[in-house]
Design a protein around this motif. Structure first.
Motif, PDB file in Angstrom:
ATOM      1  N   HIS A 279       0.821  -1.198   0.000  1.00 57.14           N
ATOM      2  CA  HIS A 279       0.000   0.000   0.000  1.00 57.14           C
ATOM      3  C   HIS A 279       0.862   1.257   0.000  1.00 57.14           C
ATOM      4  CE1 HIS A 279      -2.904  -3.022   1.366  1.00 57.14           C
ATOM      5  NE2 HIS A 279      -3.845  -2.200   0.971  1.00 57.14           N
ATOM      6  N   VAL A 280       0.259   2.331  -0.449  1.00 56.48           N
ATOM      7  CA  VAL A 280       0.957   3.614  -0.516  1.00 56.48           C
ATOM      8  C   VAL A 280      -0.071   4.715  -0.314  1.00 56.48           C
ATOM      9  CG1 VAL A 280       0.689   3.821  -3.020  1.00 56.48           C
ATOM     10  CG2 VAL A 280       2.547   5.012  -1.897  1.00 56.48           C
ATOM     11  N   GLY A 281       0.343   5.827   0.305  1.00 59.65           N
ATOM     12  CA  GLY A 281      -0.585   6.938   0.509  1.00 59.65           C
ATOM     13  C   GLY A 281      -0.099   7.863   1.606  1.00 59.65           C
ATOM     14  N   VAL A 282      -1.059   8.468   2.302  1.00 65.34           N
ATOM     15  CA  VAL A 282      -0.735   9.455   3.331  1.00 65.34           C
ATOM     16  C   VAL A 282      -1.720   9.304   4.477  1.00 65.34           C
ATOM     17  CG1 VAL A 282      -2.190  11.236   2.293  1.00 65.34           C
ATOM     18  CG2 VAL A 282      -0.283  11.910   3.753  1.00 65.34           C
ATOM     19  N   LEU A 283      -1.259   9.596   5.681  1.00 64.32           N
ATOM     20  CA  LEU A 283      -2.077   9.535   6.889  1.00 64.32           C
ATOM     21  C   LEU A 283      -1.923  10.860   7.618  1.00 64.32           C
ATOM     22  CD1 LEU A 283      -3.783   7.619   8.763  1.00 64.32           C
ATOM     23  CD2 LEU A 283      -1.657   7.161   9.968  1.00 64.32           C
ATOM     24  N   THR A 284      -3.038  11.528   7.880  1.00 63.94           N
ATOM     25  CA  THR A 284      -3.017  12.837   8.534  1.00 63.94           C
ATOM     26  C   THR A 284      -3.639  12.725   9.918  1.00 63.94           C
ATOM     27  OG1 THR A 284      -3.213  13.927   6.392  1.00 63.94           O
ATOM     28  CG2 THR A 284      -3.695  15.243   8.330  1.00 63.94           C
ATOM     29  N   TRP A 285      -2.967  13.327  10.885  1.00 63.78           N
ATOM     30  CA  TRP A 285      -3.400  13.286  12.278  1.00 63.78           C
ATOM     31  C   TRP A 285      -3.994  14.632  12.671  1.00 63.78           C
ATOM     32  CZ3 TRP A 285      -2.797   8.927  15.455  1.00 63.78           C
ATOM     33  CH2 TRP A 285      -2.057   7.876  14.894  1.00 63.78           C
ATOM     34  N   ALA A 286      -5.020  14.558  13.513  1.00 62.00           N
ATOM     35  CA  ALA A 286      -5.675  15.762  14.016  1.00 62.00           C
ATOM     36  C   ALA A 286      -6.076  15.540  15.465  1.00 62.00           C
ATOM     37  CB  ALA A 286      -6.897  16.108  13.169  1.00 62.00           C
ATOM     38  N   VAL A 287      -6.307  16.622  16.173  1.00 59.69           N
ATOM     39  CA  VAL A 287      -6.735  16.562  17.561  1.00 59.69           C
ATOM     40  C   VAL A 287      -7.996  17.392  17.703  1.00 59.69           C
ATOM     41  CG1 VAL A 287      -5.282  18.528  18.214  1.00 59.69           C
ATOM     42  CG2 VAL A 287      -6.016  16.907  19.965  1.00 59.69           C
ATOM     43  N   ASP A 288      -8.956  16.922  18.525  1.00 63.77           N
ATOM     44  CA  ASP A 288     -10.181  17.682  18.736  1.00 63.77           C
ATOM     45  C   ASP A 288     -10.062  18.523  20.003  1.00 63.77           C
ATOM     46  OD1 ASP A 288     -10.592  15.980  20.888  1.00 63.77           O
ATOM     47  OD2 ASP A 288     -12.039  14.716  19.839  1.00 63.77           O
ATOM     48  N   ALA A 289     -11.135  19.195  20.357  1.00 68.13           N
ATOM     49  CA  ALA A 289     -11.100  20.116  21.494  1.00 68.13           C
ATOM     50  C   ALA A 289     -10.860  19.410  22.819  1.00 68.13           C
ATOM     51  CB  ALA A 289     -12.408  20.906  21.552  1.00 68.13           C
ATOM     52  N   THR A 290     -11.174  18.113  22.891  1.00 74.85           N
ATOM     53  CA  THR A 290     -10.962  17.360  24.129  1.00 74.85           C
ATOM     54  C   THR A 290      -9.562  16.762  24.220  1.00 74.85           C
ATOM     55  OG1 THR A 290     -11.781  15.276  23.187  1.00 74.85           O
ATOM     56  CG2 THR A 290     -13.410  16.781  24.135  1.00 74.85           C
ATOM     57  N   GLY A 291      -8.759  16.906  23.177  1.00 75.37           N
ATOM     58  CA  GLY A 291      -7.417  16.344  23.175  1.00 75.37           C
ATOM     59  C   GLY A 291      -7.312  14.957  22.595  1.00 75.37           C
ATOM     60  N   ARG A 292      -8.418  14.418  22.060  1.00 79.33           N
ATOM     61  CA  ARG A 292      -8.379  13.078  21.479  1.00 79.33           C
ATOM     62  C   ARG A 292      -7.853  13.141  20.047  1.00 79.33           C
ATOM     63  NH1 ARG A 292     -13.414   8.710  20.843  1.00 79.33           N
ATOM     64  NH2 ARG A 292     -12.221   7.167  19.633  1.00 79.33           N
ATOM     65  N   LEU A 293      -7.001  12.188  19.677  1.00 77.96           N
ATOM     66  CA  LEU A 293      -6.417  12.148  18.350  1.00 77.96           C
ATOM     67  C   LEU A 293      -7.305  11.383  17.381  1.00 77.96           C
ATOM     68  CD1 LEU A 293      -2.669  11.441  19.204  1.00 77.96           C
ATOM     69  CD2 LEU A 293      -3.739  13.628  18.656  1.00 77.96           C
ATOM     70  N   SER A 294      -7.305  11.830  16.123  1.00 70.94           N
ATOM     71  CA  SER A 294      -8.053  11.175  15.058  1.00 70.94           C
ATOM     72  C   SER A 294      -7.197  11.158  13.805  1.00 70.94           C
ATOM     73  CB  SER A 294      -9.380  11.904  14.780  1.00 70.94           C
ATOM     74  OG  SER A 294     -10.182  11.977  15.941  1.00 70.94           O
ATOM     75  N   THR A 295      -7.569  10.305  12.854  1.00 74.20           N
ATOM     76  CA  THR A 295      -6.808  10.184  11.619  1.00 74.20           C
ATOM     77  C   THR A 295      -7.731  10.225  10.406  1.00 74.20           C
ATOM     78  OG1 THR A 295      -6.919   7.761  11.658  1.00 74.20           O
ATOM     79  CG2 THR A 295      -5.027   8.798  12.722  1.00 74.20           C
ATOM     80  N   VAL A 296      -7.181  10.733   9.316  1.00 71.69           N
ATOM     81  CA  VAL A 296      -7.819  10.688   8.005  1.00 71.69           C
ATOM     82  C   VAL A 296      -6.769  10.146   7.041  1.00 71.69           C
ATOM     83  CG1 VAL A 296      -8.957  11.981   6.170  1.00 71.69           C
ATOM     84  CG2 VAL A 296      -9.276  12.663   8.551  1.00 71.69           C
ATOM     85  N   ALA A 297      -7.126   9.139   6.266  1.00 76.95           N
ATOM     86  CA  ALA A 297      -6.142   8.478   5.426  1.00 76.95           C
ATOM     87  C   ALA A 297      -6.559   8.499   3.967  1.00 76.95           C
ATOM     88  CB  ALA A 297      -5.927   7.034   5.878  1.00 76.95           C
ATOM     89  N   GLU A 298      -5.549   8.479   3.119  1.00 76.22           N
ATOM     90  CA  GLU A 298      -5.731   8.318   1.680  1.00 76.22           C
ATOM     91  C   GLU A 298      -4.686   7.295   1.241  1.00 76.22           C
ATOM     92  OE1 GLU A 298      -7.407   8.717  -2.016  1.00 76.22           O
ATOM     93  OE2 GLU A 298      -8.075   9.710  -0.178  1.00 76.22           O
ATOM     94  N   VAL A 299      -5.040   6.020   1.334  1.00 77.18           N
ATOM     95  CA  VAL A 299      -4.108   4.932   1.091  1.00 77.18           C
ATOM     96  C   VAL A 299      -4.755   3.930   0.148  1.00 77.18           C
ATOM     97  CG1 VAL A 299      -2.672   3.148   2.145  1.00 77.18           C
ATOM     98  CG2 VAL A 299      -3.187   5.228   3.412  1.00 77.18           C
ATOM     99  N   MET A 300      -4.002   3.505  -0.852  1.00 71.31           N
ATOM    100  CA  MET A 300      -4.491   2.547  -1.834  1.00 71.31           C
ATOM    101  C   MET A 300      -3.397   1.523  -2.133  1.00 71.31           C
ATOM    102  SD  MET A 300      -7.602   3.442  -2.473  1.00 71.31           S
ATOM    103  CE  MET A 300      -8.001   2.559  -3.981  1.00 71.31           C
ATOM    104  N   PRO A 301      -3.777   0.333  -2.624  1.00 69.70           N
ATOM    105  CA  PRO A 301      -2.750  -0.642  -3.032  1.00 69.70           C
ATOM    106  C   PRO A 301      -1.946  -0.115  -4.209  1.00 69.70           C
ATOM    107  CG  PRO A 301      -4.901  -1.691  -2.770  1.00 69.70           C
ATOM    108  CD  PRO A 301      -5.141  -0.213  -2.710  1.00 69.70           C
ATOM    109  N   HIS A 302      -0.691  -0.527  -4.272  1.00 69.50           N
ATOM    110  CA  HIS A 302       0.143  -0.146  -5.407  1.00 69.50           C
ATOM    111  C   HIS A 302       0.633  -1.401  -6.117  1.00 69.50           C
ATOM    112  CE1 HIS A 302       4.095  -1.326  -3.775  1.00 69.50           C
ATOM    113  NE2 HIS A 302       3.679  -0.873  -2.601  1.00 69.50           N
ATOM    114  N   ALA A 303       0.955  -1.258  -7.396  1.00 67.51           N
ATOM    115  CA  ALA A 303       1.380  -2.389  -8.213  1.00 67.51           C
ATOM    116  C   ALA A 303       2.847  -2.330  -8.582  1.00 67.51           C
ATOM    117  CB  ALA A 303       0.541  -2.462  -9.494  1.00 67.51           C
ATOM    118  N   ASP A 304       3.467  -1.169  -8.483  1.00 64.30           N
ATOM    119  CA  ASP A 304       4.848  -1.004  -8.918  1.00 64.30           C
ATOM    120  C   ASP A 304       5.664  -0.450  -7.758  1.00 64.30           C
ATOM    121  OD1 ASP A 304       7.218  -0.663 -10.194  1.00 64.30           O
ATOM    122  OD2 ASP A 304       6.464   0.646 -11.778  1.00 64.30           O
ATOM    123  N   ALA A 305       6.549  -1.275  -7.203  1.00 61.84           N
ATOM    124  CA  ALA A 305       7.326  -0.853  -6.046  1.00 61.84           C
ATOM    125  C   ALA A 305       8.292   0.276  -6.382  1.00 61.84           C
ATOM    126  CB  ALA A 305       8.103  -2.045  -5.481  1.00 61.84           C
TER     127      ALA A 305
END
Length: 677
Positions: A279-305
């Motif tokens: 797989h290849v892509g990006v993972l972004t981290w964020a924090v809310d007002a209570t201090g809890r961490l969350s993630t948003v990802a854009e990751v897909m399988p890849h065919a060519d290393a």
């Protein structure tokens, strides 16, 4: 249109149960030839035509793999033109070469595969939401019901198959042994044992990577995967979990549910590239007002290393798939989001259902609340939190539990650790911490950025990193920014001599001066620092900053008490690579290692090593003295006990290494959490 596959391109993915079914259809004679046939087939040219992958076995025989969406989902999708088909070795060799498909194909499953940098590929991962974005848990996933006869039978089958893999070692675990483990894993999944079933796929994936010499193979990851398979399998097979672990935790879930999170005000923290063997892509981290961490990802399988690294870097410019937010992952790492109708999984991943609404909002500096609160926790407490979470199954770990938020002062490069390899060192509240790259691929920016930072000893930084469990403090650096004027819990203790911070003369201190569009932070895997970003010091030096000449002394003192844990760890690893016979052949060296462990005060480790060696050589024999095949149960039990002990001892030493001087640390590893003992 038929096009040849590019160099380095992969075969299609295949469902694990398809591999088990096709290999099981071979005769015993053909099963002995399977590994050789797979190696020969790997050299054959592959062409793709739509959903069909075509392989020219020879001048008269063509092999076709029908893979809609890139996944072979049924054994009928593997067709061969030879006379022995469908019970031919070509079909079995083909599915043995294909990578194992995820439980759920799609962006969410792929994102979860990429988000787990510290877990083995194929472990319980699917945070797949339902059509409404709220998700659905597997029926009965949370009930503490007794094990049924079918579950225990499936667990015993899985334990026997896993024991066979361990006893064979990497060199002996060929396609037939792997297929048997996949068949046992499929049976366990049908019985509702989702956690050990997914762990079985993880082990096969790691074994294949080791046998093929893939660059991202790590022996430590393979050992962890085998241990995480045998722990629940042994507990379920015995029918008495014990250790405070419930049957629901051992069963696991088919997929995690997204819970309603309501309205969220998110502040971006940083983004990291995702680059794995599949797989290849990006993972972004964020924090809310209570201090809890969350993630948003854009990751897909890849065919060519060969093109995977540029894809990972470029993924940072892709749009965040969350509501109507019109910003990229790079932008979100410095901006914010106002989300309505948010859904979030237990592991912190945000759902992207149709009911989720999100608009861009202002971000927050790392020195402003609620983000600054992440740096308020003392480093030793953060390490304890990370080690405690690491003992949990992946799907139960809080998001970002392995992340550390520290204020550090760079010391420069110096030899570090028992091996004396030069590392970039930093001072963190009196502790010398080695900073290393999370990924060594030269196509990512980590290595270049660390090399540039090494030229600026005395530079004060606020950093985010992932804990590297070691006896000496180590951190895999993910993001960095200028340190605040006033030191926090992770910076140098006590007030600095001289004027107050706001009027302090920093003429002799290197500074990190980032462009305004970077908002005071840099994603070290996606963005490259430039020489112009560093303001080099003048000859005037801040007396509170240690001189580069003092680095070797700082790196060696205070020193962590040496415990020869490696003597036990290398035997545990040797069993995984060489199999049972590798330990049975050597009797003198393990005995000497056990004596050295005992002399170091690790009597339990010495006893476990002695028991492991004894179990490895204790083969049952018939009346004529010939070795009789057994189920390797005693050897597996001895190996699992040694592996769990080494795991917990390593965690304890890591906690001690991060402890402030003069303070006692209660290790997260106290008390066995190993369910397979």
């Amino acid at each position: 249109m038929t096009v040849p596959m590019e160099a380095g391109a992969r075969w299609p993915a295949v469902r694990p149960e398809v591999v088990a079914e096709v290999v099981a259809g071979l005769s015993a004679r053909l099963q002995k030839r399977l590994d050789g046939a797979a190696a020969k087939l790997a050299a054959c040219p592959v062409q793709r035509s739509g959903d069909d992958w075509r392989v020219a076995v020879d001048e008269e025989t063509e092999l076709v793999l029908h893979a809609p969406g890139g996944v072979v989902v049924d054994r009928s999708g593997v067709r061969c033109g030879c006379l022995l088909a469908p019970a031919c070795v070509h079909r079995a060799a083909a599915v043995s070469l294909c990578r194992l498909a995820d439980d759920d194909q799609g962006p969410d499953a792929a994102a979860d595969a990429g988000a787990a940098h510290t877990r083995a590929a194929g472990t319980p991962a699917a945070d797949t939401p339902a059509a409404d974005g709220t998700g659905a848990a597997a029926p009965g996933a949370g009930s503490e019901t007794p094990l049924t006869a079918a579950e225990q039978a499936a667990a015993r089958h899985l334990h026997r198959a896993a024991s066979a893999v361990l006893a064979a070692g990497v060199g002996g675990a060929g396609a037939v042994v792997q297929a048997e483990l996949l068949r046992a894993g499929h049976r366990a999944r049908l019985a509702g044992l989702h956690r050990p079933a997914a762990a079985a796929v993880a082990v096969v994936t790691r074994v294949r990577a080791a046998r093929s010499g893939e660059p991202d193979h790590r022996l430590a990851d393979l050992v962890t995967a085998v241990r995480e398979l045998l722990e629940p399998a042994a507990a379920l097979a015995s029918g008495h979990p014990g250790g405070g672990v419930g049957t629901a935790e051992l069963r696991g879930t088919a997929r995690q549910a997204y819970g309603e999170a309501g309205g969220l005000r998110l502040y971006g923290l940083f983004a990291e590239p995702v680059l794995t063997a599949t797989h290849v892509g990006v993972l972004t981290w964020a924090v809310d007002a209570t201090g809890r961490l969350s993630t948003v990802a854009e990751v897909m399988p890849h065919a060519d290393a060969t093109a995977a690294a540029p894809q990972a870097v470029g993924a940072g410019n892709r749009a965040v798939r969350l509501g109507d937010a019109l910003l990229s992952h790079r932008e979100f790492s410095r901006a914010g989001l106002a989300v309505q109708g948010a859904t979030r999984s237990a592991t912190g991943r945000l759902g992207a259902g149709a009911s989720v609404k999100a608009v861009r909002a202002a971000g927050a500096a790392w020195t402003a609340e609620p983000v600054a609160a992440l740096w308020a926790e003392p480093p030793a407490a953060q390490v304890e939190r990370a080690l405690s979470a690491a003992a949990l199954p992946y799907e139960s770990r809080p998001a970002g539990s392995d992340l550390l938020f520290l204020d550090v002062t760079l010391l420069g490069t110096a030899p570090y650790g028992p091996t004396g390899v030069p590392r970039l060192l930093a001072d963190c509240g009196g502790l010398v911490v080695a900073l290393c790259a999370p990924h060594e691929h030269p196509g990512l920016a980590y290595r270049g950025n660390l090399a540039l930072l090494a030229t600026a000893p005395g530079l004060r930084l606020r950093v985010i990193g992932r804990l590297e469990r070691a006896a000496r403090p180590e951190l895999r650096l993910l993001a960095a920014g200028p340190a605040p004027s006033e030191p926090g819990p992770g910076s140098e203790p006590g007030p600095r001599p001289g004027p107050e911070p706001e009027s302090h003369d920093l003429a002799g201190v290197p500074l990190l001066s980032l462009p305004a569009d970077r908002a005071g932070r840099v994603n070290l895997g996606l963005e490259r620092l430039q020489t112009a970003d560093l303001t080099l010091p003048t000859p005037l030096r801040d007396p509170a900053i240690p001189a580069p000449a003092a680095i070797p002394e700082a790196a060696g003192a205070p020193d962590t008490p040496h415990a020869p844990v490696h003597l036990l760890t290398r035997r545990v690893e040797q069993a995984v690579t060489g199999g049972r016979h590798a330990l049975a052949l050597g009797a003198t060296t393990p005995a000497a290692d056990a004596a050295q462990l005992a002399s170091a005060g690790l009597a339990t480790g010495a006893a476990l090593l002695g028991g492991l060696r004894a179990a490895a050589g204790d083969h049952p024999r018939d009346v004529f003295g010939r070795v009789v095949a057994d189920d390797h149960a005693a050897f597996t039990s001895a190996w699992l006990a040694a592996a769990c002990y080494a795991e917990e001892l390593a965690s304890a030493l890591c906690a001690v290494g991060w402890a402030p001087q003069g303070e006692a640390v209660t290790s997260a590893a106290q008390g066995s959490t190993c369910t397979g003992r």
